[in-house]
Design a protein around this motif. Structure first.
Motif, PDB file in Angstrom:
ATOM      1  N   GLY A  14      -1.875  13.724   1.561  1.00  0.00           N
ATOM      2  CA  GLY A  14      -0.448  13.423   1.474  1.00  0.00           C
ATOM      3  C   GLY A  14      -0.025  12.334   2.446  1.00  0.00           C
ATOM      4  N   SER A  15      -0.896  11.325   2.621  1.00  0.00           N
ATOM      5  CA  SER A  15      -0.586  10.266   3.580  1.00  0.00           C
ATOM      6  C   SER A  15      -0.438   8.889   2.934  1.00  0.00           C
ATOM      7  CB  SER A  15      -1.652  10.206   4.672  1.00  0.00           C
ATOM      8  OG  SER A  15      -2.929   9.963   4.097  1.00  0.00           O
ATOM      9  N   PHE A  16      -0.956   8.700   1.730  1.00  0.00           N
ATOM     10  CA  PHE A  16      -0.795   7.411   1.056  1.00  0.00           C
ATOM     11  C   PHE A  16      -0.795   7.603  -0.456  1.00  0.00           C
ATOM     12  CE2 PHE A  16      -5.422   7.647   1.796  1.00  0.00           C
ATOM     13  CZ  PHE A  16      -5.918   7.440   0.518  1.00  0.00           C
ATOM     14  N   ILE A  17      -0.299   6.574  -1.127  1.00  0.00           N
ATOM     15  CA  ILE A  17      -0.322   6.525  -2.584  1.00  0.00           C
ATOM     16  C   ILE A  17      -1.419   5.546  -2.981  1.00  0.00           C
ATOM     17  CG2 ILE A  17       0.938   5.858  -4.671  1.00  0.00           C
ATOM     18  CD1 ILE A  17       3.522   6.513  -3.114  1.00  0.00           C
ATOM     19  N   ARG A  18      -2.324   5.979  -3.815  1.00  0.00           N
ATOM     20  CA  ARG A  18      -3.327   5.078  -4.382  1.00  0.00           C
ATOM     21  C   ARG A  18      -2.758   4.574  -5.695  1.00  0.00           C
ATOM     22  NH1 ARG A  18      -9.086   6.341  -3.345  1.00  0.00           N
ATOM     23  NH2 ARG A  18      -8.427   5.140  -1.537  1.00  0.00           N
ATOM     24  N   TRP A  19      -2.761   3.263  -5.861  1.00  0.00           N
ATOM     25  CA  TRP A  19      -2.181   2.675  -7.061  1.00  0.00           C
ATOM     26  C   TRP A  19      -3.066   1.545  -7.565  1.00  0.00           C
ATOM     27  CZ3 TRP A  19      -0.666  -2.443  -7.410  1.00  0.00           C
ATOM     28  CH2 TRP A  19      -0.656  -3.154  -6.215  1.00  0.00           C
ATOM     29  N   GLY A  20      -2.950   1.261  -8.834  1.00  0.00           N
ATOM     30  CA  GLY A  20      -3.685   0.158  -9.442  1.00  0.00           C
ATOM     31  C   GLY A  20      -3.020  -0.245 -10.737  1.00  0.00           C
ATOM     32  N   CYS A  21      -3.159  -1.502 -11.084  1.00  0.00           N
ATOM     33  CA  CYS A  21      -2.574  -2.040 -12.310  1.00  0.00           C
ATOM     34  C   CYS A  21      -3.621  -2.880 -13.020  1.00  0.00           C
ATOM     35  CB  CYS A  21      -1.373  -2.929 -12.005  1.00  0.00           C
ATOM     36  SG  CYS A  21      -0.057  -2.145 -11.075  1.00  0.00           S
ATOM     37  N   SER A  22      -3.508  -2.958 -14.325  1.00  0.00           N
ATOM     38  CA  SER A  22      -4.354  -3.881 -15.084  1.00  0.00           C
ATOM     39  C   SER A  22      -3.524  -4.456 -16.221  1.00  0.00           C
ATOM     40  CB  SER A  22      -5.600  -3.178 -15.615  1.00  0.00           C
ATOM     41  OG  SER A  22      -5.235  -2.204 -16.553  1.00  0.00           O
ATOM     42  N   GLN A  23      -3.881  -5.666 -16.606  1.00  0.00           N
ATOM     43  CA  GLN A  23      -3.162  -6.328 -17.683  1.00  0.00           C
ATOM     44  C   GLN A  23      -4.112  -7.288 -18.370  1.00  0.00           C
ATOM     45  OE1 GLN A  23      -0.011  -8.611 -15.924  1.00  0.00           O
ATOM     46  NE2 GLN A  23      -1.263 -10.428 -15.839  1.00  0.00           N
ATOM     47  N   ALA A  24      -3.782  -7.630 -19.593  1.00  0.00           N
ATOM     48  CA  ALA A  24      -4.547  -8.649 -20.303  1.00  0.00           C
ATOM     49  C   ALA A  24      -4.131 -10.001 -19.757  1.00  0.00           C
ATOM     50  CB  ALA A  24      -4.276  -8.561 -21.797  1.00  0.00           C
ATOM     51  N   VAL A  72      -7.399  -1.668  -7.131  1.00  0.00           N
ATOM     52  CA  VAL A  72      -6.870  -0.404  -6.622  1.00  0.00           C
ATOM     53  C   VAL A  72      -6.551  -0.568  -5.141  1.00  0.00           C
ATOM     54  CG1 VAL A  72      -7.432   2.011  -6.176  1.00  0.00           C
ATOM     55  CG2 VAL A  72      -8.119   0.939  -8.329  1.00  0.00           C
ATOM     56  N   ASN A  73      -5.369  -0.135  -4.754  1.00  0.00           N
ATOM     57  CA  ASN A  73      -4.887  -0.294  -3.379  1.00  0.00           C
ATOM     58  C   ASN A  73      -4.247   0.995  -2.904  1.00  0.00           C
ATOM     59  OD1 ASN A  73      -5.110  -3.330  -2.759  1.00  0.00           O
ATOM     60  ND2 ASN A  73      -4.189  -3.287  -4.775  1.00  0.00           N
ATOM     61  N   ASP A  74      -4.075   1.084  -1.596  1.00  0.00           N
ATOM     62  CA  ASP A  74      -3.392   2.220  -0.988  1.00  0.00           C
ATOM     63  C   ASP A  74      -2.158   1.718  -0.256  1.00  0.00           C
ATOM     64  OD1 ASP A  74      -5.511   3.825  -1.815  1.00  0.00           O
ATOM     65  OD2 ASP A  74      -6.578   3.607   0.075  1.00  0.00           O
ATOM     66  N   ILE A  75      -1.080   2.477  -0.335  1.00  0.00           N
ATOM     67  CA  ILE A  75       0.131   2.163   0.412  1.00  0.00           C
ATOM     68  C   ILE A  75       0.544   3.443   1.150  1.00  0.00           C
ATOM     69  CG2 ILE A  75       1.574   2.517  -1.638  1.00  0.00           C
ATOM     70  CD1 ILE A  75       3.467   0.367  -0.431  1.00  0.00           C
ATOM     71  N   SER A  76       0.580   3.360   2.461  1.00  0.00           N
ATOM     72  CA  SER A  76       0.811   4.539   3.301  1.00  0.00           C
ATOM     73  C   SER A  76       2.285   4.912   3.414  1.00  0.00           C
ATOM     74  CB  SER A  76       0.264   4.290   4.714  1.00  0.00           C
ATOM     75  OG  SER A  76      -1.126   4.081   4.660  1.00  0.00           O
ATOM     76  N   PHE A  77       2.527   6.217   3.579  1.00  0.00           N
ATOM     77  CA  PHE A  77       3.882   6.710   3.826  1.00  0.00           C
ATOM     78  C   PHE A  77       3.901   7.818   4.875  1.00  0.00           C
ATOM     79  CE2 PHE A  77       2.228   9.129   0.264  1.00  0.00           C
ATOM     80  CZ  PHE A  77       2.489  10.442   0.636  1.00  0.00           C
ATOM     81  N   HIS A  78       2.736   8.222   5.381  1.00  0.00           N
ATOM     82  CA  HIS A  78       2.673   9.278   6.386  1.00  0.00           C
ATOM     83  C   HIS A  78       1.449   9.062   7.266  1.00  0.00           C
ATOM     84  CE1 HIS A  78       2.847  13.217   8.244  1.00  0.00           C
ATOM     85  NE2 HIS A  78       1.601  13.431   7.876  1.00  0.00           N
ATOM     86  N   ASP A  79       1.625   9.193   8.576  1.00  0.00           N
ATOM     87  CA  ASP A  79       0.519   9.094   9.531  1.00  0.00           C
ATOM     88  C   ASP A  79       0.202  10.504  10.024  1.00  0.00           C
ATOM     89  OD1 ASP A  79      -1.288   8.570  11.522  1.00  0.00           O
ATOM     90  OD2 ASP A  79       0.117   7.508  12.823  1.00  0.00           O
ATOM     91  N   PHE A  84       2.722   6.735  13.894  1.00  0.00           N
ATOM     92  CA  PHE A  84       3.583   5.782  13.209  1.00  0.00           C
ATOM     93  C   PHE A  84       4.504   6.558  12.274  1.00  0.00           C
ATOM     94  CE2 PHE A  84       4.713   2.635  10.012  1.00  0.00           C
ATOM     95  CZ  PHE A  84       5.066   1.565  10.809  1.00  0.00           C
ATOM     96  N   HIS A  85       5.771   6.207  12.254  1.00  0.00           N
ATOM     97  CA  HIS A  85       6.743   6.891  11.406  1.00  0.00           C
ATOM     98  C   HIS A  85       7.280   5.926  10.353  1.00  0.00           C
ATOM     99  CE1 HIS A  85       6.664  10.409  13.954  1.00  0.00           C
ATOM    100  NE2 HIS A  85       6.647   9.581  14.981  1.00  0.00           N
ATOM    101  N   TYR A  86       7.381   6.402   9.134  1.00  0.00           N
ATOM    102  CA  TYR A  86       7.834   5.603   8.008  1.00  0.00           C
ATOM    103  C   TYR A  86       9.263   5.986   7.631  1.00  0.00           C
ATOM    104  CZ  TYR A  86       2.924   4.395   7.393  1.00  0.00           C
ATOM    105  OH  TYR A  86       1.648   3.936   7.581  1.00  0.00           O
ATOM    106  N   ALA A  87      10.032   5.006   7.184  1.00  0.00           N
ATOM    107  CA  ALA A  87      11.413   5.268   6.736  1.00  0.00           C
ATOM    108  C   ALA A  87      11.406   6.178   5.512  1.00  0.00           C
ATOM    109  CB  ALA A  87      12.124   3.955   6.422  1.00  0.00           C
ATOM    110  N   VAL A  88      10.475   5.951   4.593  1.00  0.00           N
ATOM    111  CA  VAL A  88      10.269   6.831   3.443  1.00  0.00           C
ATOM    112  C   VAL A  88       8.973   7.576   3.729  1.00  0.00           C
ATOM    113  CG1 VAL A  88       9.920   6.976   0.948  1.00  0.00           C
ATOM    114  CG2 VAL A  88      11.419   5.206   1.899  1.00  0.00           C
ATOM    115  N   ASP A  89       9.077   8.880   4.010  1.00  0.00           N
ATOM    116  CA  ASP A  89       7.900   9.644   4.423  1.00  0.00           C
ATOM    117  C   ASP A  89       7.635  10.793   3.447  1.00  0.00           C
ATOM    118  OD1 ASP A  89       9.898  11.421   5.016  1.00  0.00           O
ATOM    119  OD2 ASP A  89       9.619  11.337   7.194  1.00  0.00           O
ATOM    120  N   SER A  90       6.843  11.755   3.867  1.00  0.00           N
ATOM    121  CA  SER A  90       6.437  12.862   2.994  1.00  0.00           C
ATOM    122  C   SER A  90       7.617  13.613   2.392  1.00  0.00           C
ATOM    123  CB  SER A  90       5.559  13.847   3.775  1.00  0.00           C
ATOM    124  OG  SER A  90       4.408  13.195   4.240  1.00  0.00           O
TER     125      SER A  90
END
Length: 126
Positions: A14-24, A72-79, A84-90
């Protein structure tokens, strides 16, 4: 537009979002992303990425498939360590969105910088 179809999921800790996109076709040259809680307006720091600098007007793919896009990338929201504290957290993540903005060059320019001949003694204090 220009990003393709995307998928996201939160990791087990519960510390980051794994995301990925693909397109033609060809993906965006540069993009930025951040996590936003639309109900509060708070957002985490924007993260910038610039990848393939191939500005040719054609998308060519000789091997593999004809899809492209940010890997595929990760974007953190919780340490988990609490350093480190995030404005948008868990607590906000269920209501949050990932905002992705893609960028393409509008024009190209070349700049030349001329530096007069200098020796090390020119920089020493006299």
């Amino acid at each position: 537009p220009g990003i393709g179809a995307c998928e996201t999921h939160v990791n087990e800790l519960g510390s980051f979002i794994r995301w990925g996109c693909s397109q033609a076709g060809q993906s965006a040259d540069c993009y930025s992303l951040f996590i936003l809680n639309p109900s509060t307006g708070r957002s985490n720091e924007e993260d910038w990425h610039c990848g393939n600098r191939d500005y040719s007007p054609f998308f060519t793919q000789f091997l593999g498939n004809a899809e492209s896009g940010p890997s595929v990338n990760d974007i953190s929201f919780h340490d988990p360590k609490g350093q480190f504290h995030y404005a948008v957290d868990s607590a906000d993540i269920a209501k949050a969105e990932i905002v992705i903005r893609n960028y393409r060059p509008l024009d190209h320019f070349t700049r030349h910088v001329t530096v007069p001949a200098r020796t090390l003694s020119d920089w020493l204090e006299k």
